[in-house]
Design a protein around this motif. Sequence first.
Motif, PDB file in Angstrom:
ATOM      1  N   VAL A 112       0.838  -1.192   0.000  1.00 57.78           N
ATOM      2  CA  VAL A 112       0.000   0.000   0.000  1.00 57.78           C
ATOM      3  C   VAL A 112       0.876   1.247   0.000  1.00 57.78           C
ATOM      4  O   VAL A 112       0.606   2.198  -0.713  1.00 57.78           O
ATOM      5  CB  VAL A 112      -0.959   0.005   1.211  1.00 57.78           C
ATOM      6  CG1 VAL A 112      -1.815   1.259   1.233  1.00 57.78           C
ATOM      7  CG2 VAL A 112      -1.832  -1.236   1.195  1.00 57.78           C
ATOM      8  N   TRP A 113       1.910   1.250   0.817  1.00 60.29           N
ATOM      9  CA  TRP A 113       2.885   2.327   0.794  1.00 60.29           C
ATOM     10  C   TRP A 113       4.198   1.822   1.341  1.00 60.29           C
ATOM     11  O   TRP A 113       4.264   0.793   2.000  1.00 60.29           O
ATOM     12  CB  TRP A 113       2.432   3.603   1.505  1.00 60.29           C
ATOM     13  CG  TRP A 113       1.779   3.487   2.851  1.00 60.29           C
ATOM     14  CD1 TRP A 113       0.455   3.595   3.102  1.00 60.29           C
ATOM     15  CD2 TRP A 113       2.390   3.260   4.121  1.00 60.29           C
ATOM     16  NE1 TRP A 113       0.207   3.444   4.438  1.00 60.29           N
ATOM     17  CE2 TRP A 113       1.384   3.243   5.086  1.00 60.29           C
ATOM     18  CE3 TRP A 113       3.695   3.069   4.537  1.00 60.29           C
ATOM     19  CZ2 TRP A 113       1.632   3.044   6.438  1.00 60.29           C
ATOM     20  CZ3 TRP A 113       3.962   2.866   5.882  1.00 60.29           C
ATOM     21  CH2 TRP A 113       2.922   2.857   6.807  1.00 60.29           C
ATOM     22  N   SER A 114       5.255   2.547   1.027  1.00 56.61           N
ATOM     23  CA  SER A 114       6.587   2.200   1.507  1.00 56.61           C
ATOM     24  C   SER A 114       7.368   3.482   1.732  1.00 56.61           C
ATOM     25  O   SER A 114       7.097   4.494   1.102  1.00 56.61           O
ATOM     26  CB  SER A 114       7.305   1.300   0.499  1.00 56.61           C
ATOM     27  OG  SER A 114       7.443   1.945  -0.743  1.00 56.61           O
ATOM     28  N   TRP A 115       8.280   3.434   2.652  1.00 54.49           N
ATOM     29  CA  TRP A 115       9.128   4.591   2.868  1.00 54.49           C
ATOM     30  C   TRP A 115      10.438   4.168   3.505  1.00 54.49           C
ATOM     31  O   TRP A 115      10.562   3.101   4.070  1.00 54.49           O
ATOM     32  CB  TRP A 115       8.420   5.671   3.691  1.00 54.49           C
ATOM     33  CG  TRP A 115       8.235   5.418   5.146  1.00 54.49           C
ATOM     34  CD1 TRP A 115       9.010   5.889   6.166  1.00 54.49           C
ATOM     35  CD2 TRP A 115       7.218   4.637   5.761  1.00 54.49           C
ATOM     36  NE1 TRP A 115       8.527   5.459   7.373  1.00 54.49           N
ATOM     37  CE2 TRP A 115       7.421   4.691   7.155  1.00 54.49           C
ATOM     38  CE3 TRP A 115       6.134   3.891   5.277  1.00 54.49           C
ATOM     39  CZ2 TRP A 115       6.602   4.025   8.056  1.00 54.49           C
ATOM     40  CZ3 TRP A 115       5.325   3.246   6.179  1.00 54.49           C
ATOM     41  CH2 TRP A 115       5.559   3.319   7.546  1.00 54.49           C
ATOM     42  N   VAL A 116      11.428   5.056   3.357  1.00 49.66           N
ATOM     43  CA  VAL A 116      12.764   4.821   3.889  1.00 49.66           C
ATOM     44  C   VAL A 116      13.072   5.944   4.863  1.00 49.66           C
ATOM     45  O   VAL A 116      12.858   7.113   4.558  1.00 49.66           O
ATOM     46  CB  VAL A 116      13.819   4.820   2.757  1.00 49.66           C
ATOM     47  CG1 VAL A 116      15.217   4.640   3.330  1.00 49.66           C
ATOM     48  CG2 VAL A 116      13.502   3.758   1.725  1.00 49.66           C
ATOM     49  N   GLU A 117      13.546   5.580   6.040  1.00 50.89           N
ATOM     50  CA  GLU A 117      14.014   6.550   7.025  1.00 50.89           C
ATOM     51  C   GLU A 117      15.523   6.399   7.131  1.00 50.89           C
ATOM     52  O   GLU A 117      16.026   5.281   7.226  1.00 50.89           O
ATOM     53  CB  GLU A 117      13.378   6.296   8.390  1.00 50.89           C
ATOM     54  CG  GLU A 117      11.891   6.520   8.419  1.00 50.89           C
ATOM     55  CD  GLU A 117      11.269   6.152   9.765  1.00 50.89           C
ATOM     56  OE1 GLU A 117      11.997   5.717  10.682  1.00 50.89           O
ATOM     57  OE2 GLU A 117      10.052   6.294   9.872  1.00 50.89           O
ATOM     58  N   GLN A 118      16.221   7.501   7.076  1.00 51.44           N
ATOM     59  CA  GLN A 118      17.679   7.473   7.160  1.00 51.44           C
ATOM     60  C   GLN A 118      18.100   8.230   8.408  1.00 51.44           C
ATOM     61  O   GLN A 118      17.826   9.414   8.547  1.00 51.44           O
ATOM     62  CB  GLN A 118      18.286   8.128   5.920  1.00 51.44           C
ATOM     63  CG  GLN A 118      19.779   8.019   5.833  1.00 51.44           C
ATOM     64  CD  GLN A 118      20.243   6.727   5.197  1.00 51.44           C
ATOM     65  OE1 GLN A 118      19.593   6.209   4.319  1.00 51.44           O
ATOM     66  NE2 GLN A 118      21.364   6.228   5.648  1.00 51.44           N
ATOM     67  N   ALA A 119      18.729   7.542   9.353  1.00 52.34           N
ATOM     68  CA  ALA A 119      19.285   8.154  10.551  1.00 52.34           C
ATOM     69  C   ALA A 119      20.776   7.859  10.551  1.00 52.34           C
ATOM     70  O   ALA A 119      21.174   6.706  10.673  1.00 52.34           O
ATOM     71  CB  ALA A 119      18.623   7.603  11.801  1.00 52.34           C
ATOM     72  N   SER A 120      21.567   8.891  10.358  1.00 51.44           N
ATOM     73  CA  SER A 120      23.015   8.770  10.169  1.00 51.44           C
ATOM     74  C   SER A 120      23.273   7.734   9.072  1.00 51.44           C
ATOM     75  O   SER A 120      22.831   7.906   7.959  1.00 51.44           O
ATOM     76  CB  SER A 120      23.735   8.471  11.485  1.00 51.44           C
ATOM     77  OG  SER A 120      23.336   7.228  12.017  1.00 51.44           O
ATOM     78  N   GLU A 121      23.920   6.640   9.412  1.00 54.07           N
ATOM     79  CA  GLU A 121      24.222   5.640   8.379  1.00 54.07           C
ATOM     80  C   GLU A 121      23.267   4.452   8.408  1.00 54.07           C
ATOM     81  O   GLU A 121      23.466   3.478   7.689  1.00 54.07           O
ATOM     82  CB  GLU A 121      25.666   5.167   8.527  1.00 54.07           C
ATOM     83  CG  GLU A 121      26.656   6.292   8.277  1.00 54.07           C
ATOM     84  CD  GLU A 121      28.090   5.800   8.261  1.00 54.07           C
ATOM     85  OE1 GLU A 121      28.315   4.601   8.056  1.00 54.07           O
ATOM     86  OE2 GLU A 121      28.958   6.647   8.456  1.00 54.07           O
ATOM     87  N   VAL A 122      22.252   4.524   9.238  1.00 51.69           N
ATOM     88  CA  VAL A 122      21.290   3.427   9.350  1.00 51.69           C
ATOM     89  C   VAL A 122      20.048   3.757   8.531  1.00 51.69           C
ATOM     90  O   VAL A 122      19.436   4.802   8.700  1.00 51.69           O
ATOM     91  CB  VAL A 122      20.897   3.191  10.832  1.00 51.69           C
ATOM     92  CG1 VAL A 122      19.855   2.109  10.942  1.00 51.69           C
ATOM     93  CG2 VAL A 122      22.130   2.853  11.649  1.00 51.69           C
ATOM     94  N   LYS A 123      19.698   2.851   7.643  1.00 51.88           N
ATOM     95  CA  LYS A 123      18.517   3.024   6.802  1.00 51.88           C
ATOM     96  C   LYS A 123      17.448   2.036   7.262  1.00 51.88           C
ATOM     97  O   LYS A 123      17.716   0.859   7.421  1.00 51.88           O
ATOM     98  CB  LYS A 123      18.891   2.772   5.337  1.00 51.88           C
ATOM     99  CG  LYS A 123      17.740   2.915   4.383  1.00 51.88           C
ATOM    100  CD  LYS A 123      18.180   2.885   2.936  1.00 51.88           C
ATOM    101  CE  LYS A 123      18.707   1.553   2.522  1.00 51.88           C
ATOM    102  NZ  LYS A 123      18.941   1.433   1.082  1.00 51.88           N
TER     103      LYS A 123
END
Length: 122
Positions: A79-90
């Motif tokens: 239905v939906w997808s997203w990417v969160e990037q915190a420093s070098e962690v995705k």
Amino acid sequence: MSFSAMPTSHGDPSERRRSARVSLELALQILIQGEAHPARTVLANRQGLVVYSLKLCAPGSIVDVRNPANGRTTRVPVVWSWVEQASEVKTIRLALEKVDPGPSAWEQAYEERLREEEPLKG
């Protein structure tokens, strides 16, 4: 992060859920073109899941969710997808919605978790 079961029968009709949403940690696999990728559930209801995934899938993609513990597989659209990037962690999250009427790969774990949580009273 903590999530409580959400009731289905009060509030604005456009905001009502078809079933209670509960926090659920369950190891699953996302099968994309026959290749299995590990995933872990975050939230679940009878109709769908939000999962952490190692593989990004475009909204509208059709994938299979397999529960290695019980061998059950459920075909779902993303239905939906997203990417969160915190420093070098995705972190990749996918929202998946069940369209078939039969039991889902997560149904047993969902029902057990639902019994543990008391839905919020509106």
